[in-house]
Write a protein that holds these residues in place. Structure first.
Motif, PDB file in Angstrom:
ATOM      1  N   TRP A 126      49.320  17.139 -37.051  1.00 11.97           N
ATOM      2  CA  TRP A 126      48.642  16.606 -36.606  1.00 11.97           C
ATOM      3  C   TRP A 126      49.424  17.533 -35.300  1.00 11.97           C
ATOM      4  O   TRP A 126      48.403  18.309 -33.951  1.00 11.97           O
ATOM      5  CB  TRP A 126      48.920  15.439 -35.071  1.00 11.97           C
ATOM      6  CG  TRP A 126      48.623  13.874 -36.315  1.00 11.97           C
ATOM      7  CD1 TRP A 126      48.577  13.245 -37.369  1.00 11.97           C
ATOM      8  CD2 TRP A 126      47.551  13.103 -34.682  1.00 11.97           C
ATOM      9  NE1 TRP A 126      47.861  12.303 -37.092  1.00 11.97           N
ATOM     10  CE2 TRP A 126      46.952  12.318 -36.195  1.00 11.97           C
ATOM     11  CE3 TRP A 126      46.913  13.146 -34.464  1.00 11.97           C
ATOM     12  CZ2 TRP A 126      45.795  11.504 -35.625  1.00 11.97           C
ATOM     13  CZ3 TRP A 126      45.842  12.704 -33.697  1.00 11.97           C
ATOM     14  CH2 TRP A 126      44.863  12.057 -34.328  1.00 11.97           C
ATOM     15  N   LEU A 135      42.842  17.207 -32.498  1.00 13.30           N
ATOM     16  CA  LEU A 135      42.675  15.752 -33.552  1.00 13.30           C
ATOM     17  C   LEU A 135      42.380  16.350 -34.807  1.00 13.30           C
ATOM     18  O   LEU A 135      40.805  16.983 -35.146  1.00 13.30           O
ATOM     19  CB  LEU A 135      41.603  14.611 -32.579  1.00 13.30           C
ATOM     20  CG  LEU A 135      40.900  13.360 -33.345  1.00 13.30           C
ATOM     21  CD1 LEU A 135      42.149  12.454 -33.887  1.00 13.30           C
ATOM     22  CD2 LEU A 135      40.094  13.131 -32.545  1.00 13.30           C
ATOM     23  N   TYR A 258      46.688  11.591 -27.243  1.00  8.15           N
ATOM     24  CA  TYR A 258      47.798  11.769 -28.861  1.00  8.15           C
ATOM     25  C   TYR A 258      49.321  11.923 -28.623  1.00  8.15           C
ATOM     26  O   TYR A 258      49.668  13.189 -28.246  1.00  8.15           O
ATOM     27  CB  TYR A 258      46.775  12.180 -29.734  1.00  8.15           C
ATOM     28  CG  TYR A 258      45.213  11.690 -30.039  1.00  8.15           C
ATOM     29  CD1 TYR A 258      45.168  10.908 -30.909  1.00  8.15           C
ATOM     30  CD2 TYR A 258      44.004  12.321 -28.919  1.00  8.15           C
ATOM     31  CE1 TYR A 258      43.481  10.382 -30.835  1.00  8.15           C
ATOM     32  CE2 TYR A 258      43.079  12.672 -29.144  1.00  8.15           C
ATOM     33  CZ  TYR A 258      42.853  11.398 -29.909  1.00  8.15           C
ATOM     34  OH  TYR A 258      41.335  11.101 -29.967  1.00  8.15           O
ATOM     35  N   TYR A 268      47.660   7.591 -37.352  1.00  8.77           N
ATOM     36  CA  TYR A 268      47.255   7.641 -36.113  1.00  8.77           C
ATOM     37  C   TYR A 268      48.510   7.481 -35.064  1.00  8.77           C
ATOM     38  O   TYR A 268      49.747   6.795 -35.655  1.00  8.77           O
ATOM     39  CB  TYR A 268      45.838   6.996 -35.028  1.00  8.77           C
ATOM     40  CG  TYR A 268      44.648   7.419 -35.560  1.00  8.77           C
ATOM     41  CD1 TYR A 268      44.148   8.492 -34.671  1.00  8.77           C
ATOM     42  CD2 TYR A 268      44.554   6.479 -37.245  1.00  8.77           C
ATOM     43  CE1 TYR A 268      43.246   8.638 -35.543  1.00  8.77           C
ATOM     44  CE2 TYR A 268      43.348   7.331 -38.081  1.00  8.77           C
ATOM     45  CZ  TYR A 268      42.168   8.446 -36.620  1.00  8.77           C
ATOM     46  OH  TYR A 268      41.332   8.730 -36.664  1.00  8.77           O
TER      47      TYR A 268
END
Ligand code: ADP
Ligand code: MG
Length: 344
Positions: A126, A135, A258, A268
């Motif tokens: 990430w 992403l 995020y 995630y």
């Protein structure tokens, strides 16, 4: 990151310490930039000198140089060496690093992997907090997720560390600030300090009480506000207070935010209705580990975990602006922000 480079330009080889002498009843203060954040200390006992604070920050710099996994900041560290040797031979590490990995493995087991010391493949993928944050593809997430497994981390005799599969890696970003704060406090306490406040980028550690004998009053950050706005106040002595939330490090893509606390179950950023979690514990490493873990676990499971830990309390803030307290907090937390409501 820019601030850090700037500081290194000013003082190439050392930690920059800005310390001001305690005059009259003014505390002796120092601050520096380490562990990716600003560290502040205020020693409220008289008679101490800047050298004590410099020595304390040198110790934090040593911890960072051993345990950082940032290739932007370090060509190598003990943890980067461990991660590069994954699937190959065990790596010898310092007593410091070994101890932090032992603690991190303990919390990985305690939280059933909500806190996972082997989260590194996902953190690296990430890249949140780096210039390369984006992403990832689902396939990349699946591959990285399969490499996250704290039960495979081997802490061997003679301080050797082994990861069995290439691509695996350890990361102590969720616990290192707490460990460093505990070490910093140990140095001050051993020097005789009885009243001090350490603020390591929002991780608070209180030594003793205020010099007048009263407890410290610590603001609990408002999740959607600036660092300086508070939802309420904790009245405490001799404790550490650590908050985890999605607002510390994040990036936005296609209107979606995020953040940097990852759920190894999904691959995630953790999403479960929490705005933030604050943990109060005797040791900062405990508060740091459990705040990250509870942010992943969510309100129900997080609260059950904290209620099972003697001497540890928590404040959960949910996205509906309710503030949930564990039972032992009693009247030590006072809600001051009328936008928020205490949960029944
Ligand atoms: P902060 O660094 O903002 O104080 P935390 O203590 O919650 O916040 O730590 C977040 C860091 O911990 C991340 O940047 C990453 O390095 C690491 N991390 C992210 N998710 C997890 C997880 N599920 N378990 C263990 N470490 C994690
Ligand atoms: Mg943490």
């Amino acid at each position: 990151m820019k601030l850090r480079i700037l500081l290194y330009l000013i003082v190439p080889a050392a930690v920059l310490v800005v310390a001001s002498c305690g005059r009259g009843n003014e505390p002796l203060r120092g601050n520096t930039y380490l562990l990716g954040t600003v560290l502040n200390v205020a020693i409220h006992d008289g008679g101490y000198r800047e050298e004590l604070i410099e020595g304390m920050f040198d110790r934090v710099a040593e911890i960072e140089a051993r345990m950082s996994t940032s290739t932007a900041d370090y060509d190598t560290t003990e943890l980067l060496a461990v991660n590069r040797a994954a699937g190959e031979t065990p790596t010898s590490v310092s007593a410091d690093t070994y101890e932090v990995l032992q603690e991190a493995l303990y919390f990985s087991r305690l939280t059933d992997g909500a806190f996972d010391v082997t989260i590194w493949p996902l953190v690296a993928l990430w890249g949140i907090g780096t210039d390369g944050a984006a992403l990832p593809d689902q396939a990349e997430i699946d591959t990285a997720r399969a490499l996250v497994d704290y039960s495979a981390l081997e802490l061997l005799p003679d301080r050797r560390v082994h990861l069995p599969t290439p691509g695996m890696g350890v990361d102590v970003g969720a616990i290192a600030k707490g460990y460093a704060a505990d070490e910093a406090a140990r140095i001050l306490t051993e020097a005789g300090v009885e009243h001090a406040l350490l603020d390591f980028g929002g991780n608070i550690l209180l030594i003793g009480n205020k010099p007048d004998g009263s407890a410290w009053r610590i603001g609990v950050q408002r999740p959607d506000g600036e660092r300086s706005s508070f939802i309420g106040v904790l009245t405490l002595s001799d404790r550490s207070v650590v908050t985890s939330g999605p607002y510390e490090r994040f990036f936005e893509q296609d209107g979606v935010r995020y953040h940097h606390i990852l759920d190894s179950a999904t691959g995630y950023p953790a999403e479960n209705g929490l705005s933030q979690v604050t943990i109060i514990a005797g040791r900062s490493i405990v508060a740091d580990a459990l705040s990250t873990a509870c942010y992943v676990l969510g309100l129900e499971e997080g609260r059950a975990l904290i209620e099972s830990q003697p001497g540890v309390e928590a404040i959960f803030v949910t996205e509906d602006r309710l503030v949930h307290l564990t039972e032992g907090i009693g009247d030590r937390f006072e809600l001051t922000d009328s936008d928020y409501t205490l949960a029944p």
